[in-house]
Design a protein around this motif. Sequence first.
Motif, PDB file in Angstrom:
ATOM      1  N   ALA A   8       0.852  -1.185   0.000  1.00 41.94           N
ATOM      2  CA  ALA A   8       0.000   0.000   0.000  1.00 41.94           C
ATOM      3  C   ALA A   8       0.889   1.237   0.000  1.00 41.94           C
ATOM      4  N   GLY A   9       0.813   2.012  -1.094  1.00 45.27           N
ATOM      5  CA  GLY A   9       1.635   3.214  -1.204  1.00 45.27           C
ATOM      6  C   GLY A   9       0.903   4.435  -0.703  1.00 45.27           C
ATOM      7  N   LEU A  10       1.659   5.320  -0.034  1.00 49.60           N
ATOM      8  CA  LEU A  10       1.074   6.539   0.519  1.00 49.60           C
ATOM      9  C   LEU A  10       1.418   7.775  -0.317  1.00 49.60           C
ATOM     10  N   SER A  11       2.058   7.544  -1.463  1.00 49.72           N
ATOM     11  CA  SER A  11       2.408   8.651  -2.353  1.00 49.72           C
ATOM     12  C   SER A  11       2.518   8.098  -3.773  1.00 49.72           C
ATOM     13  N   GLU A  12       2.598   9.012  -4.740  1.00 47.89           N
ATOM     14  CA  GLU A  12       2.742   8.604  -6.132  1.00 47.89           C
ATOM     15  C   GLU A  12       3.988   7.749  -6.327  1.00 47.89           C
ATOM     16  N   ARG A  13       5.107   8.176  -5.744  1.00 51.65           N
ATOM     17  CA  ARG A  13       6.365   7.446  -5.896  1.00 51.65           C
ATOM     18  C   ARG A  13       6.260   6.023  -5.329  1.00 51.65           C
ATOM     19  N   GLU A  14       5.650   5.897  -4.153  1.00 51.14           N
ATOM     20  CA  GLU A  14       5.522   4.574  -3.528  1.00 51.14           C
ATOM     21  C   GLU A  14       4.642   3.659  -4.374  1.00 51.14           C
ATOM     22  N   SER A  18      -7.703  10.155  -1.888  1.00 52.26           N
ATOM     23  CA  SER A  18      -6.941  10.804  -0.807  1.00 52.26           C
ATOM     24  C   SER A  18      -5.435  10.741  -1.051  1.00 52.26           C
ATOM     25  N   ILE A  19      -5.010  10.100  -2.130  1.00 48.54           N
ATOM     26  CA  ILE A  19      -3.594   9.862  -2.392  1.00 48.54           C
ATOM     27  C   ILE A  19      -2.792  11.157  -2.537  1.00 48.54           C
ATOM     28  N   ALA A  20      -3.410  12.219  -3.066  1.00 46.13           N
ATOM     29  CA  ALA A  20      -2.691  13.478  -3.283  1.00 46.13           C
ATOM     30  C   ALA A  20      -3.689  14.620  -3.397  1.00 46.13           C
ATOM     31  N   GLU A  21      -3.168  15.844  -3.359  1.00 44.19           N
ATOM     32  CA  GLU A  21      -4.047  17.012  -3.446  1.00 44.19           C
ATOM     33  C   GLU A  21      -4.801  17.074  -4.769  1.00 44.19           C
ATOM     34  N   ASP A  22      -4.199  16.536  -5.823  1.00 46.35           N
ATOM     35  CA  ASP A  22      -4.876  16.535  -7.128  1.00 46.35           C
ATOM     36  C   ASP A  22      -5.766  15.307  -7.294  1.00 46.35           C
ATOM     37  N   LEU A  56      -2.419   8.876 -12.232  1.00 43.27           N
ATOM     38  CA  LEU A  56      -3.118   8.164 -13.302  1.00 43.27           C
ATOM     39  C   LEU A  56      -2.464   8.435 -14.654  1.00 43.27           C
ATOM     40  N   GLU A  57      -2.009   9.652 -14.854  1.00 43.79           N
ATOM     41  CA  GLU A  57      -1.288   9.984 -16.097  1.00 43.79           C
ATOM     42  C   GLU A  57      -0.015   9.160 -16.200  1.00 43.79           C
ATOM     43  N   GLY A  62     -16.288  18.132  -7.799  1.00 46.24           N
ATOM     44  CA  GLY A  62     -15.168  18.390  -8.696  1.00 46.24           C
ATOM     45  C   GLY A  62     -14.723  17.182  -9.500  1.00 46.24           C
ATOM     46  N   VAL A  63     -15.408  16.053  -9.365  1.00 43.51           N
ATOM     47  CA  VAL A  63     -15.020  14.845 -10.092  1.00 43.51           C
ATOM     48  C   VAL A  63     -15.495  14.927 -11.542  1.00 43.51           C
TER      49      VAL A  63
END
Length: 234
Positions: A55-61, A80-84, A90-91, A111-112
């Motif tokens: 389970a990663g807590l950031s994009e890098r993880e 909840s993974i990031a502010e964006d 996903l990109e 905003g979705v």
Amino acid sequence: MPFNPSDPSLVSHWIRFDEVISQWPVVVGTGDEIEAFLCAVLSRRAGVRTRLLGAGLSEREVLDLLALESSVCLLLLSDSIAEDRGLALLERCRELTVPPVVLYCIASAEGVDVDHLLALGVRVILSIHSIGKLNFRQAAEDLQRGCSYVDPAVARALAVAADAGVQLSVRERQVLSLVAKGFTNREIAEQLFIATSTARDYVSSLIGKLRAGNRVDLAAKAVQLGYSQMPATR
């Protein structure tokens, strides 16, 4: 967590979901350490077939975990993974040699952009309120068939947001979150360090802005929009 995986009425949905997602190595992406921990615990329950890579807590993880496998993985991604809300991730996933199958879970529909998420390769869009419920099972069935699935709960929340058609301030969002949790004006005031009369005025204003009939209706709309999942902020 808005569900109990041990609830007897939900067991069949969990078994079916586990059966479907066990065909892929699974990576979880979330910005919530408790969610990550619970995913790890649930993956080790007796009888669970799913192979959780981590389970990663950031994009890098998350990207590092996906790189562990040369085959297709299933990415269970929380907004909840990031502010964006994970859009940059996903990109990046779409650019991988072997892009993952993505199930995207949202706490708030505000905003979705469903079409944009599907264009980014998201296979399933699921409301956090539907986890463990019938929509959860339907998502699993469509996932196995290779079809896209958009949770009806998300569509309803988007309709509520569109109907409201208003922009809320940070303070209004805080108040709305507490209304969704059933707080009284006095409790809202104590939580946010404002006067009770100020809390009352915010609630009255929100009833008007969101076209709610009364406080109960306002709370129901707030829950539909995912505000009950927002952390209480002092």
